[in-house]
Design a protein around this motif. Structure first.
Motif, PDB file in Angstrom:
ATOM      1  N   ARG A 258      23.025 -10.373 -35.246  1.00 27.25           N
ATOM      2  CA  ARG A 258      23.409  -9.500 -34.135  1.00 27.25           C
ATOM      3  C   ARG A 258      24.879  -9.100 -34.274  1.00 27.25           C
ATOM      4  O   ARG A 258      25.251  -7.944 -34.078  1.00 27.25           O
ATOM      5  CB  ARG A 258      23.174 -10.231 -32.805  1.00 27.25           C
ATOM      6  CG  ARG A 258      23.567  -9.417 -31.597  1.00 27.25           C
ATOM      7  CD  ARG A 258      23.258 -10.130 -30.286  1.00 27.25           C
ATOM      8  NE  ARG A 258      23.849  -9.390 -29.171  1.00 27.25           N
ATOM      9  CZ  ARG A 258      25.042  -9.660 -28.646  1.00 27.25           C
ATOM     10  NH1 ARG A 258      25.770 -10.646 -29.106  1.00 27.25           N
ATOM     11  NH2 ARG A 258      25.503  -8.933 -27.656  1.00 27.25           N
TER      12      ARG A 258
ATOM     13  N   GLU B 250      38.964  -4.412 -22.276  1.00 30.84           N
ATOM     14  CA  GLU B 250      39.439  -5.535 -21.464  1.00 30.84           C
ATOM     15  C   GLU B 250      40.941  -5.436 -21.184  1.00 30.84           C
ATOM     16  O   GLU B 250      41.434  -6.003 -20.221  1.00 30.84           O
ATOM     17  CB  GLU B 250      39.119  -6.869 -22.155  1.00 30.84           C
ATOM     18  CG  GLU B 250      37.645  -7.067 -22.498  1.00 30.84           C
ATOM     19  CD  GLU B 250      36.742  -7.203 -21.276  1.00 30.84           C
ATOM     20  OE1 GLU B 250      37.259  -7.475 -20.184  1.00 30.84           O
ATOM     21  OE2 GLU B 250      35.513  -7.012 -21.421  1.00 30.84           O
TER      22      GLU B 250
ATOM     23  N   ARG C 146      33.689   4.521 -28.009  1.00 30.06           N
ATOM     24  CA  ARG C 146      32.477   4.068 -28.710  1.00 30.06           C
ATOM     25  C   ARG C 146      32.088   2.662 -28.243  1.00 30.06           C
ATOM     26  O   ARG C 146      30.905   2.366 -28.049  1.00 30.06           O
ATOM     27  CB  ARG C 146      32.724   4.093 -30.225  1.00 30.06           C
ATOM     28  CG  ARG C 146      31.500   3.811 -31.068  1.00 30.06           C
ATOM     29  CD  ARG C 146      31.770   4.030 -32.553  1.00 30.06           C
ATOM     30  NE  ARG C 146      32.813   3.161 -33.067  1.00 30.06           N
ATOM     31  CZ  ARG C 146      34.037   3.541 -33.389  1.00 30.06           C
ATOM     32  NH1 ARG C 146      34.397   4.812 -33.268  1.00 30.06           N
ATOM     33  NH2 ARG C 146      34.913   2.679 -33.842  1.00 30.06           N
TER      34      ARG C 146
ATOM     35  N   ARG D 119      32.780   1.315 -25.275  1.00 28.58           N
ATOM     36  CA  ARG D 119      32.226   1.438 -23.910  1.00 28.58           C
ATOM     37  C   ARG D 119      30.794   1.927 -23.952  1.00 28.58           C
ATOM     38  O   ARG D 119      29.926   1.419 -23.238  1.00 28.58           O
ATOM     39  CB  ARG D 119      33.079   2.411 -23.087  1.00 28.58           C
ATOM     40  CG  ARG D 119      34.381   1.831 -22.624  1.00 28.58           C
ATOM     41  CD  ARG D 119      35.155   2.823 -21.798  1.00 28.58           C
ATOM     42  NE  ARG D 119      34.498   3.127 -20.527  1.00 28.58           N
ATOM     43  CZ  ARG D 119      34.951   3.999 -19.636  1.00 28.58           C
ATOM     44  NH1 ARG D 119      36.071   4.652 -19.887  1.00 28.58           N
ATOM     45  NH2 ARG D 119      34.318   4.216 -18.528  1.00 28.58           N
ATOM     46  N   ASP D 120      30.543   2.941 -24.772  1.00 34.42           N
ATOM     47  CA  ASP D 120      29.186   3.481 -24.897  1.00 34.42           C
ATOM     48  C   ASP D 120      28.183   2.402 -25.291  1.00 34.42           C
ATOM     49  O   ASP D 120      27.003   2.479 -24.955  1.00 34.42           O
ATOM     50  CB  ASP D 120      29.127   4.576 -25.980  1.00 34.42           C
ATOM     51  CG  ASP D 120      29.808   5.858 -25.544  1.00 34.42           C
ATOM     52  OD1 ASP D 120      30.123   6.004 -24.346  1.00 34.42           O
ATOM     53  OD2 ASP D 120      30.054   6.717 -26.429  1.00 34.42           O
ATOM     54  N   ASN D 121      28.652   1.412 -26.029  1.00 33.45           N
ATOM     55  CA  ASN D 121      27.760   0.368 -26.542  1.00 33.45           C
ATOM     56  C   ASN D 121      27.789  -0.921 -25.718  1.00 33.45           C
ATOM     57  O   ASN D 121      27.300  -1.957 -26.158  1.00 33.45           O
ATOM     58  CB  ASN D 121      28.098   0.075 -28.008  1.00 33.45           C
ATOM     59  CG  ASN D 121      27.580   1.162 -28.940  1.00 33.45           C
ATOM     60  OD1 ASN D 121      26.419   1.148 -29.333  1.00 33.45           O
ATOM     61  ND2 ASN D 121      28.433   2.130 -29.246  1.00 33.45           N
ATOM     62  N   GLY D 122      28.396  -0.838 -24.528  1.00 34.22           N
ATOM     63  CA  GLY D 122      28.355  -1.986 -23.628  1.00 34.22           C
ATOM     64  C   GLY D 122      29.492  -2.973 -23.804  1.00 34.22           C
ATOM     65  O   GLY D 122      29.386  -4.121 -23.360  1.00 34.22           O
ATOM     66  N   TYR D 123      30.573  -2.529 -24.472  1.00 30.13           N
ATOM     67  CA  TYR D 123      31.742  -3.396 -24.651  1.00 30.13           C
ATOM     68  C   TYR D 123      32.952  -2.717 -23.995  1.00 30.13           C
ATOM     69  O   TYR D 123      33.677  -1.960 -24.644  1.00 30.13           O
ATOM     70  CB  TYR D 123      32.028  -3.625 -26.145  1.00 30.13           C
ATOM     71  CG  TYR D 123      30.908  -4.305 -26.899  1.00 30.13           C
ATOM     72  CD1 TYR D 123      30.860  -5.692 -26.995  1.00 30.13           C
ATOM     73  CD2 TYR D 123      29.902  -3.554 -27.520  1.00 30.13           C
ATOM     74  CE1 TYR D 123      29.838  -6.321 -27.695  1.00 30.13           C
ATOM     75  CE2 TYR D 123      28.879  -4.181 -28.219  1.00 30.13           C
ATOM     76  CZ  TYR D 123      28.851  -5.560 -28.302  1.00 30.13           C
ATOM     77  OH  TYR D 123      27.841  -6.176 -28.995  1.00 30.13           O
ATOM     78  N   PRO D 124      33.175  -2.960 -22.690  1.00 30.87           N
ATOM     79  CA  PRO D 124      34.262  -2.264 -22.004  1.00 30.87           C
ATOM     80  C   PRO D 124      35.648  -2.701 -22.513  1.00 30.87           C
ATOM     81  O   PRO D 124      35.790  -3.775 -23.108  1.00 30.87           O
ATOM     82  CB  PRO D 124      34.070  -2.695 -20.540  1.00 30.87           C
ATOM     83  CG  PRO D 124      33.298  -3.970 -20.599  1.00 30.87           C
ATOM     84  CD  PRO D 124      32.441  -3.883 -21.817  1.00 30.87           C
TER      85      PRO D 124
ATOM     86  N   GLU E  52      31.651 -12.893 -27.174  1.00 36.51           N
ATOM     87  CA  GLU E  52      32.963 -12.805 -26.523  1.00 36.51           C
ATOM     88  C   GLU E  52      34.124 -13.099 -27.471  1.00 36.51           C
ATOM     89  O   GLU E  52      35.174 -13.601 -27.062  1.00 36.51           O
ATOM     90  CB  GLU E  52      33.010 -13.706 -25.283  1.00 36.51           C
ATOM     91  CG  GLU E  52      32.016 -13.261 -24.220  1.00 36.51           C
ATOM     92  CD  GLU E  52      32.336 -13.830 -22.856  1.00 36.51           C
ATOM     93  OE1 GLU E  52      32.330 -15.067 -22.728  1.00 36.51           O
ATOM     94  OE2 GLU E  52      32.578 -13.047 -21.919  1.00 36.51           O
TER      95      GLU E  52
END
Ligand SMILES: [Fe+2]
Length: 302
Positions: free
Chosen positions: A20, A221, A212, A214-219, A242
């Motif tokens: 993953r 920080e 990119r 954010r689009d993939n679910g990683y805002p 994380e």
């Protein structure tokens, strides 16, 4: 000229779900897979280094297995080996390396239990050129030190770094390349990883990378912003499991004439956290994960 390394060549990490993580680093973070073997996956950036990131299956959650420094040649490797061995750190003799990229070097454990290595003569890539939105290399690694003075002294006295700035809790270390700093240290209760910073070719790529992610679910920080010391632009993220990572660009290029400044110099007006004055404060999540990832014990042999 003092003998030192040329910067952080690669970082090896351990992930509970290596496949993953590999999917993320290949398709979202924009590295390029170069090799895979026994469940481990190696990635290059757009720079010449054979690989800049290796992902290994974890035995016990996310961890850093090793940081590898690049050396100019075998004479530098031998000189640094002598310095490390004299310092009393657990250390193997320099040898030909039987791992992806090969090369010649040695592994050792620093005074706080981090596995480090110094290598040269790696089979690097002849073809390399900047590409939009793709990281070149590791810009720097930020280490949390429980024994800050001991770690800082080791970097300077044994590995030949120069401490070029001290800003708030952060100490910046420069070596044999023009980048302002390749290692950053700060105080913590345990010797964990603060973050790994990947260098993008330009500011545009850092900003587009933020989108990119954010689009993939990683805002984002923390950021986007521009640091004081080092003058680099930044966006910080929590990667898979994380793991704390940064996109950076426009790192200040320096030479021996660069003047050290301390915490009294690197001060912002109240409420400001970067040169531009636009970044919001870092998130609670970033605060948590920048002192979370430990180093794998006892893995220094290459
Ligand atoms: Fe950083």
């Amino acid at each position: 000229m003092k003998v030192t390394v040329r910067g952080v060549r690669s970082v090896e990490i351990e992930m509970s779900q290596p496949e993953r993580a590999a999917e993320f680093y290949g398709t979202v973070w924009n590295l390029t897979e170069v090799e895979r073997e026994n469940g481990s996956i190696w990635f290059r950036g757009t720079g010449p280094y054979h690989h800049i990131l290796a992902i290994h299956p974890a035995r016990n959650g996310a961890a850093v297995r090793r940081l590898t420094f690049d050396a100019a040649d075998r004479d530098v490797v031998q000189a640094l080996h002598k310095a490390v061995a004299t310092s009393g750190c657990p250390c193997e003799a320099p040898h030909d390396i039987d791992a992806p990229g090969g090369g010649y070097g040695f592994g050792f454990v620093d005074g706080e239990g981090r596995n480090l290595a110094i290598v040269c003569d790696v089979r690097d890539h002849a073809g390399h050129a900047d590409a939009p939105d793709r990281p070149r290399k590791i810009a720097h690694v930020n280490l949390n030190a429980a024994q800050l003075e001991k770690t800082n002294d080791f970097l300077v006295d044994v590995l030949g770094f120069r401490r070029v700035d001290h800003s708030g809790p952060l100490h910046f270390f420069h070596c044999d390349n023009p980048d302002h700093s390749s290692i950053v240290t700060c105080t913590a209760t345990t010797p964990t990883l603060n973050h790994v910073s990947f260098e993008m070719p330009d500011l545009e790529s850092v900003m587009r990378g933020g989108g990119r992610m954010r689009d993939n679910g990683y805002p984002i920080e923390w950021g986007p912003g521009r640091h004081g010391s080092g003058n680099n632009v930044f966006c910080y993220f929590a990667g898979p499991e994380e793991f704390p990572i940064e996109y950076t660009a426009e790192v200040l290029q320096i030479d021996d004439t660069y003047e050290f400044h301390g915490p009294d110099y690197w001060k912002w007006p109240p409420g400001r956290l970067d040169r531009w004055g636009i970044t919001p404060p870092h998130t609670a999540r970033w605060k948590r994960i920048q002192d979370m990832v430990r180093f794998t014990p006892g893995q220094h042999r290459l």
